[in-house]
Structure formats: structure tokens, C-alpha cells
Scaffold this active site. Structure first.
Site, short mmCIF file in Angstrom:
data_model
loop_
_atom_site.label_atom_id
_atom_site.label_comp_id
_atom_site.label_asym_id
_atom_site.label_seq_id
_atom_site.Cartn_x
_atom_site.Cartn_y
_atom_site.Cartn_z
N THR A 185 0.83 -1.21 0.00
CA THR A 185 0.00 0.00 0.00
C THR A 185 0.86 1.26 0.00
OG1 THR A 185 -1.68 -1.20 1.24
CG2 THR A 185 -1.86 1.20 1.23
N VAL A 186 1.74 1.38 1.00
CA VAL A 186 2.54 2.60 1.12
C VAL A 186 3.59 2.68 0.01
CG1 VAL A 186 4.10 3.92 2.60
CG2 VAL A 186 2.11 2.77 3.59
N ALA A 193 12.87 20.38 -4.58
CA ALA A 193 14.11 19.79 -4.04
C ALA A 193 15.35 20.35 -4.73
CB ALA A 193 14.07 18.27 -4.19
N ALA A 237 12.49 -3.17 -4.75
CA ALA A 237 12.65 -4.53 -4.24
C ALA A 237 11.31 -4.97 -3.67
CB ALA A 237 13.73 -4.57 -3.16
N LYS A 296 7.10 2.50 12.41
CA LYS A 296 7.13 3.00 13.79
C LYS A 296 7.61 1.95 14.77
CE LYS A 296 2.71 2.21 12.34
NZ LYS A 296 2.06 2.72 11.14
N VAL A 355 4.89 8.42 12.36
CA VAL A 355 3.92 8.96 13.31
C VAL A 355 2.90 9.82 12.58
CG1 VAL A 355 3.58 10.31 15.41
CG2 VAL A 355 5.69 9.01 15.11
N ILE A 382 0.71 13.84 8.36
CA ILE A 382 0.87 15.08 9.13
C ILE A 382 2.36 15.30 9.42
CG2 ILE A 382 0.22 16.33 11.23
CD1 ILE A 382 -2.07 14.29 11.58
N LYS A 440 4.16 5.01 18.50
CA LYS A 440 4.24 6.39 18.02
C LYS A 440 4.49 7.36 19.18
CE LYS A 440 1.09 5.24 14.23
NZ LYS A 440 -0.36 5.08 13.94
#
Lengths: 434, 434
Positions: free
Chosen positions: B13-14, B33, B43, B103, B130, B134, B203
Site C-alpha cells: 500500500t505505502v 528539491a 525490491a 514505527k 507517526v 501530518i 508512536k
């Protein structure tokens, strides 16, 4: 590591706060910054009774600090345009880094200041210029770099929010609460900058530039204050499920950027609608992160000092990095020129209208027809009962439409013989935070 | 400038979110940047159908990326402890910078990881660990450097907040809403980490370390989940003017640090009490800035990617700075050892108690006497009417007291023959945000 030596220029409310917090939290700040941050010189015409300056060199002429070879960073807290501009440009040309809390200066002269700073290889930092102690510049400029920002909307003038909150909570008039805000020191003797939205427009110009990578465009901000807001409007808004807040809004659309400051109806269950008193809050909507919100004190000695000192720590770090690796002044290395600021006629929003009608058959039909001819749908109508012969208040909530169409509606409504006086118009935004 | 070359490890997902946002917003990110950020290698054992990896080198073995001399930054998104720990340590020892959203890894192995990173001169960044998208790590670590932080309190587990919100809004049971959260993908098949507070404890350990400059102390976090919360408690809390939220709280006191995760009654008018659904929010109270709040998506592919990519941009900049000028991993160059974590018995808070009493004269007096003998004042009592012969629910709200005194009260209450079953205890915090 070697201490960073700072000159604090201006020892008023904010200057005093910076001086005192730097002393009080010196060891904690040094542990974070990896080196002490030391006030080497203070330039001020009047000493601040809250500050013990006995062991610091104090001078009267602010420009003197730019000649002091010991000074690494000049902190500009004298405010205003001309003297501040001269001080900042002289500091830059002397190779000194600059930290400022001066939103007017950055909004109006920022493009020129950053150009000079780039050439001199120095940092100009201005976190305290927007939303006081809230790290909103850092959050947008560094925390949301992955995002194409869609919009930014914020309560960025504490005085205005204090006035609106007190009008709503105590049912008092604008003039009455303004007088209290002046007595409390939240509003100036001449409150124009706060209540007419100019201060918010300065801050919005800065937020828009860093969010969208465009040049600072203070002169293109549509600016409307809160002085025309009546307690009646606040009550009608509540009845419809809204609170009225004074917002700065900037939004990316296909045709360009919206850039506007005005009173706004916000649905009551939004976090922004529940930011009360002198507090500030800014919502930032990014394409990846979705809606985010940043809340805190927008003014005051120590909250503003918090932002100034965070900038000092950043400057201390930047002194150990090559210039091209530093965060660009306005978030982007180069400003885009393909995102013009839209004329106000081209923005899109929903509207609250309040009008006074003669109690005659067919008035509502004529009003509805005018809206319908401009293709505007009505979401809600409130028509208040009155005694016979009195004028009837009609409150309308419309769906989204172009401002140009609404201007035409208002022109036609005001020319109807059934309608007495002008039409009160307040814009309505949904600002979904879920 | 030269592109920064990244290896994305894990394309779930991430990982998929990071890959896609880096492609979609490539030009905007490069403009910020000052150089392109390019995925050089992926990977993963399983390809992600949402990602077009056709022009990227994909390998199966994550450790392979640590051997690739082209890679500047390893992005660890495989999760879990052991394999992730090995990958991160190998990357550090190969001189590669690391960005992770893990985390558990940082909370448990952070002290060791940062030590290795310091020696190797590389950055390890973990904003996404965390509160998802945000920028809370950045805000505390860089935005509030002027402050002695007083306390941090946050809704830092979206699953738990989704469950509590839905219990409250729909009057549904914990089990019922948990099943829905699982169906929606907000909760795992084994929901222990989320609903028993372990994820929030990870967290909180990180937040506490960066706020107070202490070592990571996950093993010292008092952790209580939401699985015992009954809809009845939510209703009683509402009647008393509170919402129940699952909070992580860390506070500096004269004797040491409070470090605790548990359900908490918060006055309804607080912003934190109005954070609903899967959203996260963290309040940080600093001595100079006062209360500040940060709100947004705490999980999800693109919000988490937003934080990971912000870290990549920071790493790109850090590559042009000397190591001692970089932001320290845990905000402070060195961790203090004079702020021990307080045992739970020594924390101070107010309490909500719910007990079931036999309907006999004098019960309330006996309950009140037990509290009074421990020096605890009662702020409010609700005693519900019931049919004759039924057990009577008594709800108490107390003033602040030490947890040890409350433990004694509960022991004595539970030993009364008038009281049936156990006493439900929920802590109450005022968390003033004005």
C-alpha cells in the site's frame, strides 16, 4: 560548535519575547541547534522593562548592527516598510542572514529581498510572518513537498477572529467588540489593517507563493474585511448550519489561482469553524496528503518569538550547508509564470445573500427568477415573519456559481423596486476536512 | 543538480503510493528539491497492479539494494521488525541514507539504529512513522525548537478513532464497528496492535523522545486499548459534556515524564474531541508557543507517501550539508538522562468511574466516603433510575488525583458487597487548547 551571534532589532512586544525566550530556554535551544544562540547586540530606541539587557550591547541605530562584524544573523522586528526594508537590504549586502516577522515587508518587497539574498548567499527566514507561532511556512515548504497543493484556507488574523467569535458568542455588535479588542491590546488604535483584511492579505500572498511556486502577488489579492458583518448575519448563518469566519483562501484552478480574503460561511462541524478567539488555523489540501490543519496562537510576544527562534535554529544549520541545498525562500527554486491570479469575477463559490423586501405578493418569485436566469440554484431560503408594513428580511443560500454571475444577480436585485437598500453578500465554502 | 537515486523496498500500500506520487508529481517535487528524485530500483516479492514498474529495475531480495552503488537512499516500507532491521542496518553500513515509515522499528530499535547512522554519517528519516501524512515530526523537531515542551497529546491511531467515532455516532457496539473496520481495510485481521494501543504506544514513544530529548522508551509506555469501552460509557461521557478518544499522552512533570496510551474523556468543545473517523491529530503544548494542533490523515497509501517523500527531499538537502549541521535524529544532539519515565501510579489525572450498585440505602454515602478518605473530590455524579431490584449504574467524575490513590479507591469499591462486578475507570484530561 561556535555560537551563532544574533542582533535583535526592535525590543517591543515580539523583540522582548525573542530576547526573553532565548535566555530562558538557552540550554534546551542549544541542545537542539547543536550550538548556543547568543544575543550579541540589541538595537532599540526604547528598552523593554521585561528584558534584562544589562549584559548585552544595546545601540539605538538599527543600521549599526549591519556594520558589526561579530553578527551572524540580523533579526528584524522593527515592523513597517521603509526602515525595515533598508535594514534588511543592508544586512543582506553585509553578508548577514536575516530573520523577520514582518509580513508586510515580505509580501510587498519579498521578490526583491530574496533576489538580493540569493546573490549574497544568505538566508532570509520569515516563519513568524504568517500565523505567529504555528510552523505553517515550514509545514508547507518542507513538510508537504510531495504534494501538488490544491488549496490553502486559513484564519490568519487573530484580531478579526476575536471580534467575530465575540460577536457570535455574546451577541454583541462589531463596534462594541472592536472597542474591547482595542482595550485588550488585540487591535490597534487604527484597526484598518486587521479589520479590513490587509494584514490577512499580506499573509495570504506569502502562503500562496510557497504553496504554488508563484511570485508574491500581494497587489492581486481580493480583500474584503469584516466591518460590514452584522450580528444578524451571524445568527442567520447559525440557523443555516454555518459559522462566519474571516478567511484567506488561495486555490489552484485550471485557469489560474484564486487569491482572496473575505468573510466566509463555513459548515459548523468543520474544524476551521471551531477555531475561536485570537487563535489562528490554516488548512492545506494536498493531492497526496488530502486535508491537513495547523492550529495555534497567531500573535503575541512568545508565540511569535517561538517562530523567530525556530528560524534562528534553521539559519544556524543552514550556515553548515551549501547554498543550493538550502530550502528555497519561496519553497521552489524558481517561480512559475503559468499560473496567473484570476480576476475576482472568475472565482467560483457559493453565496449567502441577505436582502430586505417590501411585503408584496410575488417578491420571492421575482428574486428566484433573477437567480434562475443566471443559472444559479438556490439551496435554502429563510423568509422571516415581520409585523405588517415592515420590510421582510430574505436570506438565500445558493449553490456554487461564478462571481460574475452573482455580481449580475446583485445588480438586478438592487434595481428591483421591491428590494430596499443594498444586498448583503457573504461567500460560502464547504472546506471539507474529512 | 544530480538526481537523487532511491530504492523503494516493499511495493504494498505505502510503497505503491510512494512510487506513484514520485512519478505523478515528479516535476513539482524536483522544483522544490532543486533536483529530481528518481526511483532507481524496486525490491518487492509482489508487484503492485497500481504501479507501472516497466521502466524500473525490480528485484525480489531487499538486501540487494544495499549492494547497488547507484542507490543514495533506501526507502524501507516492508514493515515488521527483523527483516526491516536487517535491511536498515545493512543500508546504513553501506553508507546509504534511509527513509522509513516503520514505527515499530524506530520505537524498538531506534536508539541502536541512530547510533549506527551517526557513525556512518547518514540520515535516517521517519516522518511517516507517526501520524501518517501530518508533518508532526518536523513540526516538533524543527518548528518548535524555541520551546520547552510541556506536553503532547494525540489521536495517533486512525483505526481506534474510526471505531470510537462510529460507536458514538451510530450507537453501535465495539465488536460490530471493528468488523466493519476490518471489512473496509482500516483494521487488520488480527486487530491487536491497533485496538490494544500498541501501535499508538510505538508512536508515542517517538513523540516523547523528540519532544523532551530523552531516549526512546517504548517498553515504559503504559498501554491500554479501547476494547473495553462500552457504548454506555460513550453515552454517559456525552451527558457529562465529554467525548471519549483514544489518546497517547506524554507530559513533563517535576519528577519525570508521563508516558501513557489509554481511552480519555475530553471536553466536547476541544478541537481534539472533534477529530473524527480515521483522521489523526496531535496537540503540542510549548512554554513559548502555547497549545498548537496538527491534523490530517494518519494512514493510507498517498498520505503516508506524502511524509516519505518529504523525508526524501530533506535527505536530498542534507546530502549538501555537513553532518553536525543536520537536524539530530531525535531532535536533540544528546539525550537527557534526568527525566525518568514515571511509574503509572505517579501520574496525575481526573477520572470517570462507572459502577453497578445494589439498590440499597447508603450505597452512595459509602462510595463517597471511600473517595473522600483518599482525598479525592467528586466533580459530578449521575445515578440512573432503574426498575426495582435491578442494579443501579453510578457514574462519577472526580477531580485530579494520583493514580495510586485511584487504584486504592477502586480496590476498596470492588470489595464492597454493595458493588457488583468491577469498576470501569476512564481517565479524563482537560487539554485546554485556548
Amino acid at each position: 560548535m561556535k555560537p551563532v551571534k544574533v542582533a535583535v532589532c526592535g525590543l517591543g512586544t515580539v523583540g522582548g519575547g525573542v530576547f526573553n525566550v532565548l535566555q530562558r530556554n538557552a540550554s534546551e535551544i542549544a541542545r537542539r541547534a547543536g550550538r548556543p544562540i547568543v544575543v550579541e547586540q540589541v538595537a532599540t530606541r526604547n528598552l523593554n522593562p521585561s528584558c534584562d539587557t544589562s549584559s548585552v550591547y544595546v545601540c539605538q541605530d538599527v543600521l549599526e548592527v549591519t556594520e558589526n562584524p561579530e553578527i551572524d544573523v540580523v533579526v528584524e522586528l522593527i515592523g513597517g516598510y521603509e526602515a525595515a526594508f533598508e535594514l534588511v537590504m543592508r544586512a543582506i549586502k553585509s553578508g548577514k542572514h536575516v530573520v523577520t516577522a514582518n509580513k508586510a515587508l515580505i509580501a510587498v518587497h519579498g521578490n526583491e529581498i530574496f533576489q538580493a539574498a540569493r546573490e549574497a548567499g544568505v538566508v532570509v527566514a520569515f516563519e513568524a510572518a504568517v500565523a505567529g507561532g504555528i510552523p505553517i511556512i515550514k509545514s508547507i515548504r518542507e513538510g508537504l513537498t510531495a504534494n501538488k497543493i490544491n488549496w490553502v484556507a486559513g484564519i490568519i488574523n487573530g484580531t478579526g477572529n476575536f471580534i467575530l467569535t465575540n460577536m457570535q458568542q455574546a451577541g454583541r455588535s462589531f463596534d462594541d467588540v472592536l472597542a474591547e479588542a482595542q482595550a485588550l491590546g488585540y487591535a490597534e488604535a487604527d484597526p484598518t489593517f486587521d479589520v479590513e483584511g490587509i494584514d490577512a492579505a499580506h499573509k495570504l500572498a506569502i502562503l500562496s507563493a510557497i504553496a504554488f511556486g508563484v511570485p508574491l502577488s500581494f497587489d492581486k489579492v481580493y480583500t474584503e474585511g469584516i466591518s460590514r458583518i452584522d450580528i444578524e448575519d451571524i445568527r442567520h448563518a447559525e440557523e443555516l448550519g454555518y459559522n462566519i469566519k474571516h478567511l484567506g483562501i488561495t486555490r489552484r484552478t485550471e485557469n489560474g489561482l484564486e487569491l482572496r480574503v473575505h468573510p466566509t460561511l463555513i459548515p459548523k462541524d468543520r474544524l476551521l469553524a471551531n477555531v475561536h478567539g485570537v487563535k489562528n488555523a490554516v488548512m492545506v489540501h494536498g493531492d497526496a496528503v488530502g486535508p491537513t490543519l495547523y492550529y495555534g496562537a497567531g500573535a503575541g510576544a512568545e508565540p511569535t518569538a517561538s517562530a523567530v527562534i525556530a528560524d534562528l535554529v534553521d539559519v544556524a544549520r543552514a550556515m553548515g550547508s551549501d547554498q543550493e541545498s538550502r530550502v528555497p525562500y519561496l519553497a521552489f527554486a524558481e517561480q512559475a509564470d503559468d499560473l496567473p491570479v484570476l480576476p475576482m469575477e472568475d472565482i467560483e463559490t457559493a453565496y449567502y445573500l441577505r436582502l430586505l423586501a417590501v411585503d408584496r405578493p410575488g417578491v420571492l418569485a421575482r428574486v428566484a427568477t433573477i437567480l434562475s436566469e443566471q443559472g444559479i440554484s438556490i439551496e435554502a431560503i429563510i423568509q422571516k415573519d415581520v409585523s405588517e408594513g415592515e420590510l421582510v428580511p430574505i436570506i438565500l443560500l445558493t449553490h456554487r456559481t461564478r462571481e460574475a454571475a452573482m455580481n449580475e444577480v446583485i445588480r438586478q436585485l438592487e434595481s428591483l423596486s421591491d428590494i430596499a437598500g443594498g444586498v448583503m453578500r457573504i461567500r460560502v465554502e464547504s472546506l471539507n476536512d474529512q
